[in-house]
Write an enzyme that holds these catalytic residues in place. Structure first.
Site, PDB file in Angstrom:
ATOM      1  N   ASP A  29      41.401  39.811  42.558  1.00 45.48           N
ATOM      2  CA  ASP A  29      40.482  40.814  43.096  1.00 45.48           C
ATOM      3  C   ASP A  29      41.035  41.408  44.382  1.00 45.48           C
ATOM      4  O   ASP A  29      40.385  41.425  45.423  1.00 45.48           O
ATOM      5  CB  ASP A  29      39.103  40.190  43.330  1.00 45.48           C
ATOM      6  CG  ASP A  29      38.527  39.571  42.068  1.00 45.48           C
ATOM      7  OD1 ASP A  29      39.158  38.636  41.534  1.00 45.48           O
ATOM      8  OD2 ASP A  29      37.469  40.002  41.623  1.00 45.48           O
ATOM      9  N   TYR A  83      40.358  48.809  42.033  1.00 43.23           N
ATOM     10  CA  TYR A  83      38.937  49.154  42.203  1.00 43.23           C
ATOM     11  C   TYR A  83      38.722  50.668  42.193  1.00 43.23           C
ATOM     12  O   TYR A  83      37.848  51.203  42.870  1.00 43.23           O
ATOM     13  CB  TYR A  83      38.377  48.536  43.480  1.00 43.23           C
ATOM     14  CG  TYR A  83      38.148  47.043  43.358  1.00 43.23           C
ATOM     15  CD1 TYR A  83      36.902  46.533  43.032  1.00 43.23           C
ATOM     16  CD2 TYR A  83      39.194  46.144  43.542  1.00 43.23           C
ATOM     17  CE1 TYR A  83      36.698  45.166  42.903  1.00 43.23           C
ATOM     18  CE2 TYR A  83      39.000  44.776  43.411  1.00 43.23           C
ATOM     19  CZ  TYR A  83      37.754  44.294  43.093  1.00 43.23           C
ATOM     20  OH  TYR A  83      37.552  42.948  42.965  1.00 43.23           O
ATOM     21  N   HIS A 111      40.781  36.175  34.232  1.00 47.93           N
ATOM     22  CA  HIS A 111      39.970  36.754  35.299  1.00 47.93           C
ATOM     23  C   HIS A 111      38.661  36.009  35.566  1.00 47.93           C
ATOM     24  O   HIS A 111      38.404  35.575  36.690  1.00 47.93           O
ATOM     25  CB  HIS A 111      39.672  38.220  34.997  1.00 47.93           C
ATOM     26  CG  HIS A 111      38.964  38.941  36.113  1.00 47.93           C
ATOM     27  ND1 HIS A 111      39.494  39.045  37.385  1.00 47.93           N
ATOM     28  CD2 HIS A 111      37.757  39.565  36.161  1.00 47.93           C
ATOM     29  CE1 HIS A 111      38.654  39.713  38.162  1.00 47.93           C
ATOM     30  NE2 HIS A 111      37.590  40.035  37.447  1.00 47.93           N
ATOM     31  N   HIS A 164      28.128  36.024  38.903  1.00 50.00           N
ATOM     32  CA  HIS A 164      28.882  35.770  37.674  1.00 50.00           C
ATOM     33  C   HIS A 164      28.734  34.338  37.171  1.00 50.00           C
ATOM     34  O   HIS A 164      29.576  33.843  36.431  1.00 50.00           O
ATOM     35  CB  HIS A 164      30.362  36.104  37.870  1.00 50.00           C
ATOM     36  CG  HIS A 164      30.614  37.475  38.406  1.00 50.00           C
ATOM     37  ND1 HIS A 164      30.205  38.617  37.760  1.00 50.00           N
ATOM     38  CD2 HIS A 164      31.240  37.892  39.552  1.00 50.00           C
ATOM     39  CE1 HIS A 164      30.568  39.674  38.463  1.00 50.00           C
ATOM     40  NE2 HIS A 164      31.175  39.262  39.557  1.00 50.00           N
ATOM     41  N   HIS A 166      33.913  36.538  44.119  1.00 49.70           N
ATOM     42  CA  HIS A 166      34.544  36.889  45.385  1.00 49.70           C
ATOM     43  C   HIS A 166      34.389  35.766  46.398  1.00 49.70           C
ATOM     44  O   HIS A 166      33.673  35.874  47.402  1.00 49.70           O
ATOM     45  CB  HIS A 166      33.960  38.203  45.905  1.00 49.70           C
ATOM     46  CG  HIS A 166      34.175  39.344  44.960  1.00 49.70           C
ATOM     47  ND1 HIS A 166      33.400  40.478  44.941  1.00 49.70           N
ATOM     48  CD2 HIS A 166      35.089  39.504  43.970  1.00 49.70           C
ATOM     49  CE1 HIS A 166      33.827  41.297  43.984  1.00 49.70           C
ATOM     50  NE2 HIS A 166      34.845  40.727  43.391  1.00 49.70           N
TER      51      HIS A 166
END
Length: 1119
Positions: free
Chosen positions: A194, A224, A360, A370, A399
């Protein structure tokens, strides 16, 4: 003296301090969960397009955005770059990718670029067919593969087009990976996820570069660009700012170019391997996705055999890396899973001791964001990775940073991988700071599936352990070792075959500082070789509802019988050990109460029962017992052949009776296996890809019956296709379940029914739910007798969302796992109970079958209890051993089906071109059935005005061709392992003769539709099968049966599909169909009167009605 003591004390203190400072090791077992309190969500501001680091600094055709990627082996590498500039606007014209050549000059010195390689170029577009949105077309993107490289060597290179003035790059350099082998490793491997393009990104990259990595793994979410509108307006939450105001999820593609420019100083000299994340999906016109991701990066897809940019593998020294796709099909029936099976099966742990995987979306994240989002991927793939002893799994997406203890299926497991999530390289969306185990933070389970990961629901509540009955823990789970919210990157240093040092570096710390560190230690001496056969399978404790073994119960791996523990030390001992393990999967041996392959009673095979991988333990045990010099005073009465009937001995040989033995102690007990039967069933489970396998000696019939009885209580509804096997009806009688039929698509021209569809199942389930009816299970017949397969994966998704188990009658598909051209097996597609007739296409003795179980929706103990009720208490060891022998046969020859498949496909092609002959395929049905068994050949000669019976008679009488199944319109032939090429050549020759004879006599015309109605779609149920079965019966002539309640099961056999079922009204269509098949010599099963002159009824006797002018006999004439 005092000084000496002081020095000794100082030395002791120094040693103690050093010991205290040494990183912890996984050898010490799981650590207590640690949570570093979050500070804040952090600032995440993107670099603006005015930042010099993201602006285009070259002119003309000079390359930029240069990047190096690895190939599958260190002898080659990829160089990628961009020439020209992108275009943005309402109407854009793509550049011509052939306008500039793709050339790399390279060599061992900057002034000696004597070698040359060429490659390919492309241009991609991101198009939005909406007013006001801007389109994008890229610059020219080049990919060139350099080959013939020396491992561990620095190469200098220059890329571009030497034929165009000023169109070559500056000279760059990179180092190839070390030679593949157990003693060479990259110095440092940077792991980041990320990354984005924020000021936090720059801090992460600067920290990472300061650690001087030799390789970078980027685990998705790159630029992004999808946090922007096409006009360049950005946000840190697209759905919050724009979701309701844009017709499609827009992107600002120049952010990709900005990212490539910023990263070039790193990527041009340090190889970077990338895998896709959700921010790379980027939808556009015609539902295209991943255009930028798949165009900009080089992947060793072809070299590793995946042929996909989404998943691939490569070697770096003694490490085999596997990069998987969370946003491509990961189901067991998909290409990715099948590739993964093959890739893992090729790994030689004596050459690459370490196997490291990356993708991922994490499986073991405890943050609210998530949480359990990738559960379906975990359920599909975890057991496969575990079976092959993957050492470490790296992920991103969340994150934050989190490291797990060794874990498998939410259970602390000393042989499971360590999962490490590094999802905060610098993304714009800020850090994740809340945990699912905090009060009020546990998400709604139905909110967790990601539609871009398939949208399936697999996240059920835990069924045991501290979180039993809940979707989340109420404290940090034991499998979570360390978690914190921070931007940063990780460094992995693999020291040797067994030790790797992992460090987490936070941006908030000084360069070189470490936030978390641990030695990850492999224990190859404690892994037991297990033959997996067919390149797949695995072991499973259950589905997502598994519990958690407490920290106190954790026990390190220990050596098991059959695998000698190396007594020496050093690399030589380890290498010797791993050479034994090449090309086999590994079973972790522990002293836990829950062994890796669970059994009903949790018992292990005794050491004396452990045999070498690839052998057949039951065969060995029978041989050993038969060779004993003993005086027998046990059954059977022929006493090991001494008194066998002469005529039977002459037929099958006297030695057969030596092995017709009862349940002697050394031969184990089928209903409470602890020795060779348990061992054989475990091996079968590994090969066929199930959590547990039962051997059946009463055929697949008892497997179907046990499956229904284990899932349905009296009064529960069982959803079944109307063309189910006769055994399903007997299961309804035994269980008291109520049938809810789905009528499959029926082709009257072929007189063949197909499968059922997920939409049909969904509709019926909803109907029953609306009526407040309980669904015990859904049973699917796939493949059908004619080889037609239903979409099991889709049906599983429909059912598992509601907690409904799926039973699959896969009697005709036991071979599906064993060739790339076969359909996906039901276990691969997530079915809970799968019944296979191992004696059909495979080679066990008739009446022997297997029942496979997967997931945790069905109670294994209840299945065992039902089987004990249904199976013989004196099982035939000839049947049992034939199952074990068949398993060993498949394990020993992975290519055994190559020739049968080739013959079958070639035969179908030859038959199709014969005049008047048709061959059944999926185009014969309107429904979107996923596959048809290539080994099943069904032909029709109805264009020659011949019925199936007539065609079969000709082939049998004129050419001695014996078919598997004959119907009113078609004949079916089964190709198998015993089929020889001269057999199929004879079949083709015979059908050609059939065509020549009847083409001239009858001529050929278009296929006539069979006017007979489907025997399956017109039925009326008055009683359940159980009610009708136990009512008092009365026999009536067939003329008097119309409109009455049938009291018996009437079924042509083969194929064994009931036409009339107890409790149904007798109809004219059903009787017409039965009369026709009877008159053509097909046996009628289930009826008390096999000639069907009379029928047993369950209804009370009624006064006979007068006949109409047209006699009932006339109405039964087959049309």
């Amino acid at each position: 003296m005092r000084m000496r003591v002081s020095l000794l004390l100082l030395a002791a203190a120094a040693v103690a301090a050093a010991a205290e400072a040494a990183p912890r090791s996984t050898l010490a077992g799981p650590t207590r969960p640690v949570t570093v309190p979050p500070r804040d969500r952090g600032h995440a501001v993107d670099l603006p397009d005015t930042d010099p680091r993201v602006q285009r600094r070259v002119k003309g055709w000079v390359p930029e955005q240069i990047a190096v990627a690895l190939s599958a082996a260190p002898s080659s590498a990829w160089v990628s770059w961009v020439t020209g500039d992108f275009q943005m606007g309402a109407a854009v014209e793509p550049l011509d990718p052939t306008a500039v050549a793709s050339v790399v000059r390279y060599g061992l010195a900057a002034d000696s670029l004597v070698r040359r390689a060429t490659g390919d170029a492309l241009v991609y577009s991101q198009l939005y067919p909406f007013d006001g949105l801007l389109n994008y077309t890229s610059a020219i993107i080049h990919h060139v593969r350099l080959q013939g490289l020396e491992p561990g060597t620095e190469y200098f290179y220059q890329c571009g087009d030497p034929a165009i003035p000023a169109a070559m790059s500056d000279i760059h350099a990179f180092r190839t990976m070390p030679a593949v082998g157990p003693r060479s490793y990259p110095g440092k491997i940077a792991i980041v996820g990320d990354l984005g393009l924020t000021y936090n990104t720059t801090s992460t990259v600067e920290h990472m570069v300061s650690n001087q990595p030799d390789l970078v793994l980027l685990l998705g979410d790159v630029s992004y660009a999808n946090l922007y509108l096409t006009n360049g307006t950005g946000t840190d939450c697209y759905s919050c700012s724009f979701a309701n105001s844009t017709p499609i999820h827009e992107t600002y593609q120049p952010r990709w170019d900005y990212w490539g420019r910023y990263m070039e100083p790193v990527t041009s000299r340090i190889p970077m391997m990338v895998v896709e994340g959700n921010h790379e999906i980027e939808e556009q016109i015609d539902n295209k996705t991943f255009a930028s991701y798949s165009s900009r990066f080089s992947f060793p897809s072809t070299e590793s055999g995946s042929f996909s940019p989404f998943y691939y593998s490569f070697d770096a020294g003694g490490i085999h890396f596997i990069m998987l796709a969370a946003y491509a099909d990961y189901s067991k029936s998909g290409k990715q899973y099948k590739w993964l099976e093959k890739d893992l099966a090729k790994v030689d742990r004596s050459v690459t001791p370490w196997v490291i995987a990356g993708w991922h979306a994490p499986w073991y994240s405890t943050f609210k964001a998530h949480y359990r989002e990738a559960e379906c991927m975990r359920v599909a793939m975890e057991e496969l990775l575990y079976s092959y002893a993957v050492d470490v799994v790296f992920t991103g997406h969340v994150h934050a940073y989190e490291r797990s203890n060794r874990v498998f299926n939410y259970t602390l497991d000393p042989c499971g991988p360590v999962h490490i999530s590094v999802g905060d390289g610098g993304n714009r969306e800020k850090m994740a700071t809340s945990y699912a185990d905090e009060p009020g933070r546990c998400p709604d389970p139905l909110s967790t599936p990601d539609p871009f990961m398939g949208g399936g629901f697999c996240g059920f509540n835990f069924t045991s352990g501290p979180a039993a009955g809940s979707f989340c823990w109420d404290r940090q789970p034991d499998y979570s070792a360390y978690r914190e919210s921070s931007f940063g990157h990780g460094i992995l240093e693999v020291k040797n075959e067994t030790h790797a040092l992992w460090r987490w570096h936070r941006n908030q710390d000084l360069y070189g500082s470490v936030g978390d560190e641990i030695y990850i230690v492999r224990e190859p001496d404690n892994l037991q070789p297990v033959q997996l056969g067919g390149g797949g399978g695995g072991r499973r404790r259950g589905g997502g509802g598994a519990g958690m073994v407490s920290l106190a119960a954790y026990s390190p791996c220990s050596t098991v019988a059959g695998v000698p523990k190396n007594k020496g030390n050093g690399a030589a001992s380890s290498t010797h050990k791993e050479s034994i393990m090449r090309h086999v999967v590994v079973q972790c041996a522990t002293s836990w109460d829950t062994p890796r392959t669970s059994t009903t009673n949790g018992s292990h095979a005794e050491p004396s029962a452990v045999v070498k991988a690839g052998t057949a333990p039951l065969i060995q045990a029978l041989k050993s017992t038969a060779n004993q010099d003993v005086s027998c005073f046990h059954f059977p009465g022929h006493n090991r052949g001494k008194a066998s009937p002469p005529s039977l001995s002459e037929l099958i040989g006297s030695r057969t009776f030596l092995h017709d033995l009862p349940e002697l102690p050394e031969l184990d007990d089928l209903f409470s296996p602890k020795g060779v039967i348990l061992d054989a069933q475990k091996r079968a489970a590994e090969l066929f890809g199930s959590f547990k396998t039962w051997f059946l000696v009463n055929g697949s019939t008892c497997g179907i019956q046990a499956s229904v009885m284990a899932t349905c209580s009296p009064g529960d509804y069982l959803i079944i296709p109307r063309n189910c096997h006769i055994s399903v009806i007997s299961a309804l009688v035994l269980s008291g379940a109520v049938p809810k039929y789905i009528v499959p698509e029926y082709n009257s021209g072929w007189d063949i029914a197909g499968g059922i569809t997920p939409s049909q199942v969904d509709k019926v389930v909803k109907e029953l739910e609306e009526d407040r009816k309980k669904v015990g299970a859904v049973l699917v017949t796939s493949p059908t007798y004619h080889g037609i397969c239903s979409n099991i994966q889709g049906i599983v998704n429909v059912c598992h969302l509601r907690g409904i188990p799926v039973i699959v009658d896969e009697a005709h598909g036991a071979h599906f796992r064993f060739h790339r051209n076969f359909p996906s097996s039901a276990t691969e597609q997530g079915a809970n109970l799968v019944v296979q007739s191992t004696h059909k296409v495979l080679c066990s003795l008739t009446q022997s079958s297997m029942l496979h179980m997967a997931g945790d929706l069905v109670d294994a103990d209840k299945v065992s209890q039902c089987l004990q009720l249904l199976q013989s208490s004196s099982p035939s060891y000839l049947l049992l051993s034939s199952l074990d022998a068949t398993r060993a046969q498949l394990s020993e020859n992975a290519e055994s089906f190559d020739e049968p498949v080739s013959m079958a496909l070639e035969t179908k092609h030859q038959l199709r071109i014969i005049p008047g002959i048709s061959v059944l395929d999926l185009s014969s049905f309107l429904s979107d059935f996923p596959a048809i068994d290539p080994l099943r050949i069904t032909l029709s000669a109805s264009d020659l005005q011949l019925s199936g019976y007539e065609a079969d008679d000709f082939l049998a009488e004129e050419h001695q061709i014996v078919s598997e199944l004959v119907g009113t319109q078609a004949v079916t032939f089964a190709v198998n392992l015993g089929t020889r090429r001269h057999d199929v050549q004879r079949l083709v020759h015979s059908v050609k003769h059939l065509s020549e004879k009847y083409f001239s006599e009858n001529g050929s015309s278009s296929r006539k539709e069979n006017p007979a109605s489907s025997p399956l779609d017109k039925f009326s149920i008055k009683l359940t099968p159980r009610e009708a079965f136990f009512l008092k019966k009365r026999r009536v002539s067939i003329e008097d049966s119309l409109g009455e309640i049938c009291g018996e099961l009437i079924c042509p056999y083969p194929p064994g599909i009931p036409v009339l079922i107890p409790g149904e009204i007798v109809t004219q269509d059903s009787l017409s169909y039965l009369m026709d098949v009877r008159d053509n010599g097909i046996a009628i099963s289930g009826a008390a009167d096999g000639e069907l002159k009379s029928i047993m009824l369950s209804s009370p006797e009624r006064k006979r009605k007068p006949q109409s002018e047209h006699s009932i006999r006339l109405s039964l004439t087959f049309h």
